[in-house]
Motif scaffolding. Structure first.
Motif, mmCIF file in Angstrom:
data_model
loop_
_atom_site.group_PDB
_atom_site.id
_atom_site.type_symbol
_atom_site.label_atom_id
_atom_site.label_comp_id
_atom_site.label_asym_id
_atom_site.label_seq_id
_atom_site.Cartn_x
_atom_site.Cartn_y
_atom_site.Cartn_z
ATOM 1 N N ASP A 382 0.839 -1.206 -0.047
ATOM 2 C CA ASP A 382 0.105 -0.082 -0.060
ATOM 3 C C ASP A 382 0.830 1.021 -0.037
ATOM 4 N N LYS A 383 1.961 1.009 0.765
ATOM 5 C CA LYS A 383 2.649 2.499 1.024
ATOM 6 C C LYS A 383 3.799 2.361 -0.159
ATOM 7 N N ALA A 384 4.357 1.508 -0.778
ATOM 8 C CA ALA A 384 5.693 1.419 -1.486
ATOM 9 C C ALA A 384 5.068 1.111 -3.034
ATOM 10 N N LEU A 385 4.890 -0.263 -2.979
ATOM 11 C CA LEU A 385 4.829 -0.603 -4.423
ATOM 12 C C LEU A 385 3.586 0.081 -5.278
ATOM 13 N N LYS A 386 2.653 0.122 -4.643
ATOM 14 C CA LYS A 386 1.364 0.743 -5.409
ATOM 15 C C LYS A 386 1.617 2.155 -5.645
ATOM 16 N N ARG A 387 2.264 2.771 -4.763
ATOM 17 C CA ARG A 387 2.433 4.200 -4.860
ATOM 18 C C ARG A 387 3.569 4.533 -5.989
ATOM 19 N N LEU A 388 4.809 3.694 -5.903
ATOM 20 C CA LEU A 388 5.799 4.047 -7.160
ATOM 21 C C LEU A 388 5.061 3.480 -8.320
#
Length: 747
Positions: A382-388
């Motif tokens: 939620d905080k890393a992969l999807k935002r990148l």
């Protein structure tokens, strides 16, 4: 009653549990790390491997009550450094190390990794400030002789050493493993070095108090320090998302090739994550090339997202073929929407010192799926992969293919320095504020600089204004206000500009129409010009009259044959008819063709040539053929088909189709022209008498006819098509309703 423990236990928690020699070495190096060593040496000799560290060492009591106490972990029991923390004798040593450094192992069975490597183990341990060292000798074969023998009955030899053979050994542990169970050649040692270079968290070794060095000495006595590869990779100029999870907040920073995109902060609602970080990099084409130059290996073969627990790597996360986090499974659902491990690299760094983050006993199976692990997994997604992913897909991948390729080959942000990309970035920031309830700490205010060179978008300005007020960036707020003044000024002059644009568009449209007319006249002139007009028209009439007499008399000649004409007679008659038709075709367009009629070939757009021939000679106001009851039409696609043709072949073909339809009593005749897959298609359709199914295969035969014709016209058409390279003709017919000829010409 009590449990009895078989000596077979050694195999279960030793060589059977450790998957390979590399993992066995890792486990032993972990023990050195947990003993506060700053250096560990791995020395390869013939049939022997020595692992030596400068950690706190072990006393006789440690050996008895910790090392020989199977499955007991003083680390887990929080008694590992109890004496070191409280005893004043260790004050000087305590000041040199970092007691807050987490433990890499806590299962109490890592010592049995030596069994995987060799049959014999000699352990020499010297405690800090101790004058004597202690030696244990273990023959692992002793545990394999009889599985009926109890584990505790097998002795381990102990010797107290007043002096020892190793120089510069003030404190620490030395493990000598001999009678090796497998060969350690150069290739195997090189693979170990590569793996060890990714074993320690690069962020941990950047802190002086946590410095941990690994050295390898091969049989040639060359000592080589193992560098941390991941640290070099994290300096690549590419798209990078860095996340710090603290006790109360989560801080995230996204940069793209050195340019700040955004920096945000949000509340930490997780129960078990209070000291964890994630670094995630997207590798575009340029970054992959730089990676290969830097590491001498392709990124896909190096690995992807590695997980570190208390400073030490946890396997198999990040291995080239590993998908423990499910990234590639999701990528299969949409290659253009989701990232894959092939273009990702980074690290997840857990420093929680909690039972919620424990490794599975089978050393390469990852972390146990506790509630803490589930929080870690969700955080990564939620905080890393999807935002990148949101940034890469929405901003970089949404570009036009040519521009996207240029951006992929660039190691700077310049290609994305445009209104469309900047608008996409602002949308991402706005959505973070609106949906994820984050606080914007900072972002690149240079977005607004674009407005100095081009008309700004009021939508973008409004979004920026909201973000600027959220961030309380007064400099940006002032610049936005100035921009709004520019917008109003531009709008005042916009009406006059629109009038000028409209007028220019009308002039351009008229020029386009004139150009079309001129292009049309390039092949066929629209009218006869000059004082010889009446003479030429008279000549045309005479030519058509003569060619008609030739055709008619040829038909009569055929009827005089008492037997079927010979092949040679057919050939002569075909030539006469074909040439008469050509003469008639020449008469039709001699005054309108804007090319040399004696030329064998010309290069034209075949679609335009056929369309214009039919329009000018059969459909225009100045048409020169006799009126007919057949309604003729022609349609054509806008596609071009430029090819070299013999003009008389094409015009004769068209004339023959028209005459054939008239003889079949057609009321309408349509020519439909188009180009598909680099093939010219001409469909000739009429509603004449049609062709019976049994006659379809005969209609192109010389002399075959079902009308009052000669049976030569369709034969001539077939021969013309056959003489062309890469051309063919087919026919479909419903008797009394519709007949369609399909001509295909390829380049």
């Amino acid at each position: 009653m009590k449990f009895k423990i078989s000596s077979e236990l050694k195999n279960i928690i030793g060589q059977d549990l450790i998957v390979n020699d590399q993992v066995a070495v890792f486990e032993l190096v972990k023990n050195s790390y947990d003993a506060h060593a700053t250096r560990v040496d791995i020395v390869f000799e013939e049939d022997k491997i020595t692992i030596k560290d400068n950690g706190k060492g072990m006393s006789l009591d440690d050996l008895k009550n910790k090392w020989l106490f199977v499955a007991y972990s003083a680390k887990k029991d929080e008694k590992e450094d109890e004496e070191l923390e409280s005893d004043e004798r260790y004050k000087d040593y305590r000041n040199k190390i970092n007691l807050k450094r987490g433990f890499a192992g806590a299962k109490g069975i890592g010592r049995f990794s030596a069994d995987k490597i060799g049959e014999n183990l000699k352990l020499i341990a010297k405690n800090v400030n101790a004058s004597n060292a202690h030696q244990l000798e273990v023959n692992w074969k002793d545990f394999e002789n009889n599985s009926q023998k109890e584990f505790v009955e097998i002795s381990v030899k102990h010797t107290e050493l007043s002096t020892n053979e190793y120089q510069d050994f003030d404190h620490g542990v030395i493990l000598e493993i001999s009678n090796l169970k497998s060969e350690w050649d150069n290739d195997k040692i090189e693979e170990l070095k590569k793996s060890l270079s990714k074993l320690i968290n690069p962020f941990e070794i950047n802190i002086n108090s946590n410095n941990f060095q690994i050295h390898i000495t091969k049989q040639d006595n060359d000592i080589e320090q193992i560098g941390n590869d991941l640290l070099s990779i994290l300096t690549l100029k590419t798209t990078k998302l860095e996340i710090e999870i603290l006790s109360n907040t989560i801080e995230s920073k996204l940069t793209d090739r050195g340019t700040l995109i955004y920096e945000i902060e949000e509340e930490n609602h997780y129960q078990h994550l209070k000291n964890t970080s994630i670094t995630l990099l997207y590798l575009n084409t340029k970054a992959k090339i730089n990676f290969t130059k830097l590491m001498q290996v392709k990124a896909v073969n190096f690995g992807n997202i590695m997980l570190y627990n208390n400073g030490f790597r946890v396997y198999p996360y990040g291995e080239p073929t590993d998908d423990s986090l499910g990234i590639d499974r999701r990528h299969q659902q949409g290659h253009s929407r989701y990232l894959s491990t092939r273009n990702l690299i980074g690290s997840i760094n857990v420093n929680e010192y909690s039972d919620e983050f424990r490794e599975k006993s089978s050393r390469d199976s990852g972390l146990i799926e506790t509630n803490g692990y589930k929080e870690l997994y969700d955080t990564f997604w939620d905080k890393a992969l999807k935002r990148l992913e949101k940034y890469v897909v929405s901003v970089q991948w949404s570009l036009d293919e040519v521009i996207r390729n240029k951006d992929g080959d660039s190691d700077d942000f310049s290609i994305l320095d445009n209104t469309i990309s900047q608008s996409g970035i602002i949308d991402i920031i706005t959505n973070l504020v609106n949906k994820d309830k984050v606080e914007i700490k900072d972002f690149d205010a240079n977005f607004i600089n674009l407005f100095d060179e081009q008309k700004p978008s009021e939508v973008i300005v409004s979004k920026l204004s909201k973000i600027a007020h959220d961030v309380n960036n007064q400099e940006l707020i002032d610049k936005i206000n100035e921009t709004r003044k520019i917008i109003k000024k531009l709008e005042r002059g916009n009406k006059d500009l629109k009038k000028k644009i409209t007028k220019e568009q009308q002039r351009t449209e008229q020029l386009s129409k004139n150009l079309e007319i001129e292009k049309k006249q390039n092949i066929f002139q629209r009218s006869l010009i000059g004082t010889e007009k009446e003479q030429i028209l008279g000549l045309q009439h005479q030519i058509r009259h003569s060619s008609s007499r030739i055709n008619r008399n040829t038909k009569l000649l055929l009827k005089t044959f008492n037997t079927t004409p010979t092949e040679q007679q057919k050939k002569y008659i075909s030539v006469i008819i074909a040439e008469a038709t050509k003469v008639n075709s020449i008469a039709n367009f001699v005054t309108k063709a804007n090319f040399n009629l004696t030329t064998k070939e010309i290069k034209v757009n075949l679609v335009s040539f056929v369309k214009e021939y039919i329009e000018e000679l059969y459909l225009s106001n100045g048409k020169i053929i006799d009126k007919s009851k057949t309604q003729l039409s022609v349609t054509a696609s806008s596609n071009e088909f430029v090819v070299r043709i013999r003009p008389l072949e094409i015009t004769t073909l068209i004339d023959n189709f028209i005459q054939n339809s008239k003889k079949a009593n057609a009321r309408y005749l349509q020519f439909k022209l188009g180009v598909e897959n680099d093939v010219f298609n001409m469909f000739v359709t009429d509603d004449g008498d049609g062709i019976q199914e049994e006659n379809i295969d005969k209609i192109f035969d010389f002399g075959f006819t079902t009308t009052n014709g000669s049976g030569i016209g369709l034969s001539s058409i077939k021969k013309t098509i056959s003489d062309m390279c890469n051309a063919d003709i087919s026919v479909e017919s419903i008797k009394g309703k519709k007949t369609t000829f399909h001509i295909r010409i390829r380049k």
